[in-house]
Design a protein around this motif. Structure first.
Motif, PDB file in Angstrom:
ATOM      1  N   UNK A   1      -1.395   6.429   1.083  1.00  0.00           N
ATOM      2  CA  UNK A   1      -0.909   4.787   0.567  1.00  0.00           C
ATOM      3  C   UNK A   1       0.234   5.278   0.807  1.00  0.00           C
ATOM      4  N   UNK A   2       1.135   3.825   1.358  1.00  0.00           N
ATOM      5  CA  UNK A   2       2.053   3.175   1.901  1.00  0.00           C
ATOM      6  C   UNK A   2       2.725   2.237   1.318  1.00  0.00           C
ATOM      7  N   UNK A   3       3.910   2.945   0.706  1.00  0.00           N
ATOM      8  CA  UNK A   3       4.610   1.480  -0.371  1.00  0.00           C
ATOM      9  C   UNK A   3       6.214   1.869   0.448  1.00  0.00           C
ATOM     10  N   UNK A   4       6.515   0.248  -0.032  1.00  0.00           N
ATOM     11  CA  UNK A   4       7.798   0.155   0.429  1.00  0.00           C
ATOM     12  C   UNK A   4       8.631  -1.500  -0.346  1.00  0.00           C
ATOM     13  N   UNK A   5      10.144  -0.940  -0.245  1.00  0.00           N
ATOM     14  CA  UNK A   5      10.634  -1.662  -0.323  1.00  0.00           C
ATOM     15  C   UNK A   5      12.202  -1.516  -0.104  1.00  0.00           C
ATOM     16  N   UNK A   6      13.547  -2.488  -0.314  1.00  0.00           N
ATOM     17  CA  UNK A   6      14.622  -2.003   0.504  1.00  0.00           C
ATOM     18  C   UNK A   6      15.813  -0.894   0.235  1.00  0.00           C
ATOM     19  N   UNK A   7      14.560   0.354  -0.889  1.00  0.00           N
ATOM     20  CA  UNK A   7      14.790   1.412  -1.117  1.00  0.00           C
ATOM     21  C   UNK A   7      14.402   2.603   0.249  1.00  0.00           C
ATOM     22  N   UNK A   8      13.341   1.838   0.584  1.00  0.00           N
ATOM     23  CA  UNK A   8      12.671   2.418   2.279  1.00  0.00           C
ATOM     24  C   UNK A   8      11.094   2.516   1.895  1.00  0.00           C
ATOM     25  N   UNK A   9      10.766   3.402   2.503  1.00  0.00           N
ATOM     26  CA  UNK A   9       9.369   3.620   2.485  1.00  0.00           C
ATOM     27  C   UNK A   9       8.601   5.325   2.062  1.00  0.00           C
ATOM     28  N   UNK A  10       7.271   5.247   1.812  1.00  0.00           N
ATOM     29  CA  UNK A  10       7.348   6.286   1.111  1.00  0.00           C
ATOM     30  C   UNK A  10       5.639   6.564   1.294  1.00  0.00           C
ATOM     31  N   UNK A  11       5.506   7.746   1.978  1.00  0.00           N
ATOM     32  CA  UNK A  11       3.702   8.380   1.267  1.00  0.00           C
ATOM     33  C   UNK A  11       3.644   8.602   0.405  1.00  0.00           C
ATOM     34  N   UNK A  12       2.321   8.498   0.344  1.00  0.00           N
ATOM     35  CA  UNK A  12       1.363   9.336  -1.053  1.00  0.00           C
ATOM     36  C   UNK A  12      -0.530   9.849  -0.171  1.00  0.00           C
ATOM     37  N   UNK A  13      -0.277  10.989  -0.705  1.00  0.00           N
ATOM     38  CA  UNK A  13      -1.720  11.230   0.222  1.00  0.00           C
ATOM     39  C   UNK A  13      -2.623  11.845  -0.944  1.00  0.00           C
TER      40      UNK A  13
END
Ligand code: PXL
Length: 284
Positions: A192-204
């Protein structure tokens, strides 16, 4: 006097099959959030695998409901939309967002899954879903819905760089984006990918070889509850991914028919602690 948080939930009520309001209400209640349903339609079952759809459209009810809430000066901490039955309902959702502009606006741009558009969604509704997404603070498309919003072809698997490009482009619509169910071309991992102005994160997430309807509703409801409780976007997304995965795994172990939905009822207690929160990895 201090009330608990409350959300208007603009979704359908499907009697059988565990999706939309029948999962959103218990999930958010377990997270101590009050749900005020604004039903878009009532259905006997969801639209996935039960033959011809038995549905009663409630488009005319939505503006009356909004008017009543306004006249009573009822406020909401969040307004959260999902499955819509007609194109006019997009305008009614926009009206809710305009009236509750200070509330957290969550749009689950429900349109389809696994490359297929739900049978009740018209091309015009899909075209206009971008408008609703642009009015939101957070959107939670799956890969099919992300492709529709971006005018891209659906692909069952994506290279990580393409997924990163898609989420970056969705950030031009809205400040916070979570894309669920991304299967990576490189290694077949589900993330699952999430993003905002702080960056992009992945959750496996662990792979379960069965798709269930309603998983997007469970995910978005937990995410909304987390955000209302003060989680960061990545913490809320990881809570949502962890809870959805736990419920899906338990369902798969039971071997029940996929169309019956995710057996989440016995897992609701997991929402009262941080136990399902998973690792998030910053990727840019
Ligand atoms: O889970 C999304 C959803 C919501 N509501 C209805 C559906 C579906 C997916 O199939 O049919 C009525």
């Amino acid at each position: 006097m201090s009330e608990i948080k409350k959300t208007a939930a603009i979704h359908d009520m499907s009697g059988f099959g565990r999706c939309s309001l029948t999962v959103i209400i218990p999930v958010l209640s377990a997270m101590s959030v009050q749900v005020c349903p604004v039903p878009t339609a009532v259905l006997a079952t969801h639209t996935g695998g039960f033959g011809a759809v038995t549905m009663q459209d409630l488009t005319g009810f939505m503006p009356r409901c909004l008017e009543k809430y306004r006249s009573l000066e009822i406020g909401f901490d969040a307004v959260y939309s999902g499955f819509l039955a007609t194109e006019a309902q997009i305008d009614h959702c926009l009206d809710f967002f305009r009236c509750y502009s200070d509330s957290l606006k969550v749009v689950d741009p429900v349109m389809g899954d696994h490359g297929r558009v739900y049978s009740t969604y018209t091309p015009e509704m899909c075209k206009r879903m971008g408008e609703l997404a642009r009015a939101a603070d957070v959107i939670t498309p799956n890969l099919t819905e992300a492709a529709i919003l971006l005018g891209e072809d659906y692909a069952a698997e994506l290279p990580l760089d393409t997924a990163r490009d898609w989420i970056t482009r969705l950030l031009k619509f809205v400040e916070n984006v979570v894309i669920t169910g991304v299967k990576l071309e490189e290694d077949g991992e589900i993330i699952c990918l999430c993003a905002n102005n702080g960056g992009i994160w992945r959750i496996d997430c662990d792979y379960v070889p069965q798709n269930y309807p309603g998983t997007g509703d469970i995910f978005a409801a937990v995410l909304t509850g987390g955000l209302l409780k003060g989680d960061t976007l990545q913490k809320a997304a990881s809570r949502a991914a962890g809870f959805t995965e736990a419920a899906v795994k338990a369902t798969f172990e039971r071997g029940t028919p996929a169309r019956n939905g995710v057996i989440f009822e016995e897992k609701l207690h997991l929402l009262t602690s941080d136990s399902v929160i998973r690792k998030t990895t910053f990727i840019g």
